[in-house]
Design an enzyme around this catalytic site. Structure first.
Site, PDB file in Angstrom:
ATOM      1  N   SER A 124      33.671  45.254  30.221  1.00  0.00           N
ATOM      2  CA  SER A 124      33.825  44.629  31.542  1.00  0.00           C
ATOM      3  C   SER A 124      32.592  44.874  32.388  1.00  0.00           C
ATOM      4  O   SER A 124      31.930  45.923  32.271  1.00  0.00           O
ATOM      5  CB  SER A 124      35.038  45.270  32.220  1.00  0.00           C
ATOM      6  OG  SER A 124      35.073  44.936  33.572  1.00  0.00           O
ATOM      7  N   TYR A 149      40.595  52.702  35.279  1.00  0.00           N
ATOM      8  CA  TYR A 149      40.445  51.579  34.346  1.00  0.00           C
ATOM      9  C   TYR A 149      38.975  51.401  33.972  1.00  0.00           C
ATOM     10  O   TYR A 149      38.615  51.303  32.789  1.00  0.00           O
ATOM     11  CB  TYR A 149      40.997  50.277  34.957  1.00  0.00           C
ATOM     12  CG  TYR A 149      40.543  49.060  34.184  1.00  0.00           C
ATOM     13  CD1 TYR A 149      41.111  48.737  32.961  1.00  0.00           C
ATOM     14  CD2 TYR A 149      39.489  48.250  34.657  1.00  0.00           C
ATOM     15  CE1 TYR A 149      40.657  47.650  32.224  1.00  0.00           C
ATOM     16  CE2 TYR A 149      39.039  47.161  33.931  1.00  0.00           C
ATOM     17  CZ  TYR A 149      39.619  46.864  32.714  1.00  0.00           C
ATOM     18  OH  TYR A 149      39.171  45.798  31.986  1.00  0.00           O
ATOM     19  N   LYS A 153      36.626  51.905  30.228  1.00  0.00           N
ATOM     20  CA  LYS A 153      35.645  51.006  29.593  1.00  0.00           C
ATOM     21  C   LYS A 153      34.317  51.736  29.395  1.00  0.00           C
ATOM     22  O   LYS A 153      33.662  51.604  28.348  1.00  0.00           O
ATOM     23  CB  LYS A 153      35.436  49.751  30.454  1.00  0.00           C
ATOM     24  CG  LYS A 153      36.649  48.844  30.550  1.00  0.00           C
ATOM     25  CD  LYS A 153      36.988  48.182  29.224  1.00  0.00           C
ATOM     26  CE  LYS A 153      38.213  47.299  29.317  1.00  0.00           C
ATOM     27  NZ  LYS A 153      38.819  47.000  28.023  1.00  0.00           N
TER      28      LYS A 153
HETATM   29  P1  NAD Z   1      46.154  41.039  28.528  1.00  0.00           P
HETATM   30  O1  NAD Z   1      46.965  42.149  29.114  1.00  0.00           O
HETATM   31  O2  NAD Z   1      46.629  39.654  28.720  1.00  0.00           O
HETATM   32  O3  NAD Z   1      45.952  41.290  26.969  1.00  0.00           O
HETATM   33  C1  NAD Z   1      45.929  42.571  26.399  1.00  0.00           C
HETATM   34  C2  NAD Z   1      46.886  42.549  25.205  1.00  0.00           C
HETATM   35  O4  NAD Z   1      46.878  43.820  24.574  1.00  0.00           O
HETATM   36  C3  NAD Z   1      48.332  42.257  25.607  1.00  0.00           C
HETATM   37  O5  NAD Z   1      48.856  41.279  24.743  1.00  0.00           O
HETATM   38  C4  NAD Z   1      49.042  43.596  25.408  1.00  0.00           C
HETATM   39  O6  NAD Z   1      50.404  43.423  25.074  1.00  0.00           O
HETATM   40  C5  NAD Z   1      48.211  44.197  24.298  1.00  0.00           C
HETATM   41  N1  NAD Z   1      48.213  45.677  24.250  1.00  0.00           N
HETATM   42  C6  NAD Z   1      47.852  46.556  25.209  1.00  0.00           C
HETATM   43  N2  NAD Z   1      47.977  47.809  24.756  1.00  0.00           N
HETATM   44  C7  NAD Z   1      48.413  47.723  23.458  1.00  0.00           C
HETATM   45  C8  NAD Z   1      48.721  48.673  22.458  1.00  0.00           C
HETATM   46  N3  NAD Z   1      48.650  49.984  22.689  1.00  0.00           N
HETATM   47  N4  NAD Z   1      49.124  48.212  21.256  1.00  0.00           N
HETATM   48  C9  NAD Z   1      49.237  46.881  21.011  1.00  0.00           C
HETATM   49  N5  NAD Z   1      48.955  45.940  21.928  1.00  0.00           N
HETATM   50  C10 NAD Z   1      48.552  46.360  23.139  1.00  0.00           C
HETATM   51  O7  NAD Z   1      44.666  41.208  29.085  1.00  0.00           O
HETATM   52  P2  NAD Z   1      43.417  40.241  28.924  1.00  0.00           P
HETATM   53  O8  NAD Z   1      43.084  39.710  30.263  1.00  0.00           O
HETATM   54  O9  NAD Z   1      43.611  39.326  27.788  1.00  0.00           O
HETATM   55  O10 NAD Z   1      42.306  41.312  28.569  1.00  0.00           O
HETATM   56  C11 NAD Z   1      41.953  41.628  27.242  1.00  0.00           C
HETATM   57  C12 NAD Z   1      40.918  42.740  27.268  1.00  0.00           C
HETATM   58  O11 NAD Z   1      39.807  42.307  28.042  1.00  0.00           O
HETATM   59  C13 NAD Z   1      41.406  44.037  27.908  1.00  0.00           C
HETATM   60  O12 NAD Z   1      40.874  45.120  27.201  1.00  0.00           O
HETATM   61  C14 NAD Z   1      40.812  43.980  29.296  1.00  0.00           C
HETATM   62  O13 NAD Z   1      40.583  45.269  29.821  1.00  0.00           O
HETATM   63  C15 NAD Z   1      39.496  43.280  29.031  1.00  0.00           C
HETATM   64  N6  NAD Z   1      38.966  42.594  30.228  1.00  0.00           N
HETATM   65  C16 NAD Z   1      39.754  41.702  30.887  1.00  0.00           C
HETATM   66  C17 NAD Z   1      39.259  41.086  32.034  1.00  0.00           C
HETATM   67  C18 NAD Z   1      40.108  40.137  32.834  1.00  0.00           C
HETATM   68  O14 NAD Z   1      39.794  39.909  33.992  1.00  0.00           O
HETATM   69  N7  NAD Z   1      41.157  39.555  32.268  1.00  0.00           N
HETATM   70  C19 NAD Z   1      37.958  41.364  32.462  1.00  0.00           C
HETATM   71  C20 NAD Z   1      37.191  42.267  31.748  1.00  0.00           C
HETATM   72  C21 NAD Z   1      37.700  42.879  30.612  1.00  0.00           C
HETATM   73  C1  WQD Z   2      38.403  38.577  42.859  1.00  0.00           C
HETATM   74  C2  WQD Z   2      38.143  38.457  44.337  1.00  0.00           C
HETATM   75  C3  WQD Z   2      39.227  40.135  45.693  1.00  0.00           C
HETATM   76  C4  WQD Z   2      43.325  38.836  44.918  1.00  0.00           C
HETATM   77  C5  WQD Z   2      38.923  42.631  38.464  1.00  0.00           C
HETATM   78  C6  WQD Z   2      38.609  43.983  37.876  1.00  0.00           C
HETATM   79  C7  WQD Z   2      37.476  43.870  36.929  1.00  0.00           C
HETATM   80  C8  WQD Z   2      37.754  42.783  35.892  1.00  0.00           C
HETATM   81  C9  WQD Z   2      38.179  41.499  36.495  1.00  0.00           C
HETATM   82  C10 WQD Z   2      38.774  43.799  34.024  1.00  0.00           C
HETATM   83  C11 WQD Z   2      37.904  39.816  45.009  1.00  0.00           C
HETATM   84  C12 WQD Z   2      39.750  38.750  46.005  1.00  0.00           C
HETATM   85  C13 WQD Z   2      41.952  38.934  44.917  1.00  0.00           C
HETATM   86  C14 WQD Z   2      43.989  38.469  46.136  1.00  0.00           C
HETATM   87  C15 WQD Z   2      41.839  38.290  47.213  1.00  0.00           C
HETATM   88  N1  WQD Z   2      38.856  43.157  35.051  1.00  0.00           N
HETATM   89  N2  WQD Z   2      41.219  38.663  46.042  1.00  0.00           N
HETATM   90  N3  WQD Z   2      43.210  38.199  47.235  1.00  0.00           N
HETATM   91  O1  WQD Z   2      38.362  42.552  41.522  1.00  0.00           O
HETATM   92  O2  WQD Z   2      36.500  40.973  40.867  1.00  0.00           O
HETATM   93  O3  WQD Z   2      37.767  42.148  39.126  1.00  0.00           O
HETATM   94  O4  WQD Z   2      39.254  41.719  37.412  1.00  0.00           O
HETATM   95  O5  WQD Z   2      37.817  44.372  33.573  1.00  0.00           O
HETATM   96  O6  WQD Z   2      37.296  45.116  36.355  1.00  0.00           O
HETATM   97  O7  WQD Z   2      38.265  44.867  38.935  1.00  0.00           O
HETATM   98  O8  WQD Z   2      38.858  40.326  40.348  1.00  0.00           O
HETATM   99  O9  WQD Z   2      40.516  38.544  40.620  1.00  0.00           O
HETATM  100  O10 WQD Z   2      41.095  40.892  41.392  1.00  0.00           O
HETATM  101  O11 WQD Z   2      39.417  39.563  42.649  1.00  0.00           O
HETATM  102  O12 WQD Z   2      41.212  38.054  48.246  1.00  0.00           O
HETATM  103  O13 WQD Z   2      45.236  38.406  46.212  1.00  0.00           O
HETATM  104  O14 WQD Z   2      39.315  37.919  44.968  1.00  0.00           O
HETATM  105  O15 WQD Z   2      39.050  40.874  46.875  1.00  0.00           O
HETATM  106  O16 WQD Z   2      36.927  39.618  45.955  1.00  0.00           O
HETATM  107  P1  WQD Z   2      37.821  41.549  40.587  1.00  0.00           P
HETATM  108  P2  WQD Z   2      40.074  39.828  41.214  1.00  0.00           P
END
Ligand code: NAD
Ligand code: WQD
Length: 338
Positions: A124, A149, A153
């Site tokens: 991330s 969190y 990472k």
């Molecule tokens: P998500 O929660 O939709 O998907 C994660 C999946 O992993 C889910 O299906 C959950 O059931 C499964 N899971 C979690 N722990 C598990 C375990 N111990 N055993 C088996 N399954 C397990 O999330 P996502 O948005 O698809 O994110 C996927 C990855 O990407 C995560 O590692 C998240 O941290 C990372 N990521 C997401 C974002 C975002 O904004 N969505 C941004 C940066 C990084």
């Molecule tokens: C985006 C913008 C909020 C909700 C997070 C994690 C990051 C990554 C992606 C996993 C921000 C604003 C949000 C609301 C708002 N995940 N907001 N009202 O915070 O950039 O990133 O998700 O790795 O680690 O921190 O994403 O979608 O939460 O917010 O005003 O109800 O929207 O303040 O500026 P963020 P977000």
């Protein structure tokens, strides 16, 4: 080539599964459905017309994961199986450290014992921490994260680097996602958060569909052009394509490589709200509220390296991101629980 997707039923994993299957790769999904639904697997098969080998298991359960890997013999593992709610990680840090770090070590140990050498990791932008200049470039150091969190990472990247240092045959690709939004254009799979959404786009979508009354915008006096925070939003299908490129890259290289997956173009919260309204012809009620703890005013990716090395570039527009989000939400107002 066969790819094991740990956490592949989730938001990014399910879209990646579609992209890999459409490219002719085989897909194995292992998920405990702690934040997803098995319906996603049926939808992946429906969209692609291809079969997915799916197993319900906790990735922390080494015996089970070992058996699944032994039976399915994947060439590469993609690790999506993380817990990702930033606020919850502050309340329940041990749950986050246990799940996210334990899953990573379990996967690496099983791979080592079975001679599987390619690993792609969902990292991330959060690992750039609070002090780096923007835009973020892969050569910058990881700096202090504002929540557990983010630290998971940070630590998992370190663990993967150390594992690759110790095993010259290992190939590790660290993908640093920016802000994934949108859904597959079919509207059959998408983001389905449990409870009140933490992230902006799912919240907007739930206001649009009538599940929430209005959006609260967290802060309007940031030092940005309109006072609201700016982020690098990326279409989840562009992100999925980045995984396809990463898997192919991992197959041809050894050692660790880091890539930002973002567009390089930031949008403010207000711009996103208006883009959603314009793309879909729906008014989104909003009000301004307090700043959210830990939010940075703005950050976005320098996405040059992924373009130069992987030949990958995000090409879907903000309109497409908003349109596809709404197409998913309006056809699945309660997500997979229809
Ligand atoms: P998500 O929660 O939709 O998907 C994660 C999946 O992993 C889910 O299906 C959950 O059931 C499964 N899971 C979690 N722990 C598990 C375990 N111990 N055993 C088996 N399954 C397990 O999330 P996502 O948005 O698809 O994110 C996927 C990855 O990407 C995560 O590692 C998240 O941290 C990372 N990521 C997401 C974002 C975002 O904004 N969505 C941004 C940066 C990084
Ligand atoms: C985006 C913008 C909020 C909700 C997070 C994690 C990051 C990554 C992606 C996993 C921000 C604003 C949000 C609301 C708002 N995940 N907001 N009202 O915070 O950039 O990133 O998700 O790795 O680690 O921190 O994403 O979608 O939460 O917010 O005003 O109800 O929207 O303040 O500026 P963020 P977000």
């Amino acid at each position: 080539m066969k790819i094991l997707l740990a956490g592949g039923a989730g938001y990014i994993g399910s879209h990646t599964a579609v992209e890999l299957l459409n490219a002719g790769l085989e897909v194995v999904i292992v998920d405990n459905y702690c934040n997803s639904s098995p319906v996603a697997i049926e939808r992946i098969e429906e969209i692609t017309g291809k079969k997915v080998e799916a197993f319900e298991a906790d990735i922390k359960d080494k015996e089970k994961v070992f058996e699944i890997m032994k039976q399915t013999k994947p060439d590469c593992v993609i690790h999506f199986a993380g817990l990702k709610a930033v606020g919850e990680s502050v309340q329940l840090p041990l749950k986050y450290y246990r799940n996210n770090i334990d899953t990573t070590i379990t996967l690496l140990e099983c791979m080592e014992e079975l001679g599987i050498k390619n690993f792609v990791f969902s990292s991330s932008a959060t690992v750039y921490g609070e002090e780096n200049d923007i835009p973020y470039v892969e050569t910058m150091r990881r700096l202090s994260c504002s929540n557990p969190y983010g630290w998971t990472k940070y630590m998992m990247e370190q663990i993967l680097e150390d594992a690759a240092k110790a095993d010259s045959e290992l190939s590790v690709v660290l993908l640093r996602y920016f802000n994934p939004i949108g859904a597959h254009e079919s509207g059959r799979i998408g983001e389905d958060p449990q409870g009140i959404p933490n992230n902006l786009m799912p919240y907007i979508a739930q206001v649009a569909v009538g599940r929430r009354d209005h959006l609260t915008i967290f802060g309007n006096d940031y030092e940005t052009k309109d006072g609201t925070c700016r982020r690098d939003y990326i279409h989840v299908m562009d992100l999925a394509n980045g995984h396809l490129k990463a898997v192919l890259y991992a197959d041809q290289h050894k050692g660790v490589e880091v890539f930002n997956l973002g567009t390089g173009n930031p949008f403010s919260v207000l711009e996103i709200v208006h883009a959603f309204e314009n793309a879909n012809g729906i008014e989104i009620k909003y009000e301004f509220g307090e700043k959210r703890a830990g939010d940075l005013p703005e950050f976005w990716a320098n996405a040059d390296k992924a373009k130069e090395v992987l030949g990958w570039e995000a090409n879907r527009t903000i309109e497409e991101m908003c349109r596809d989000t709404w197409n998913w939400q309006k056809n699945n107002p309660n997500g997979y629980n229809n």
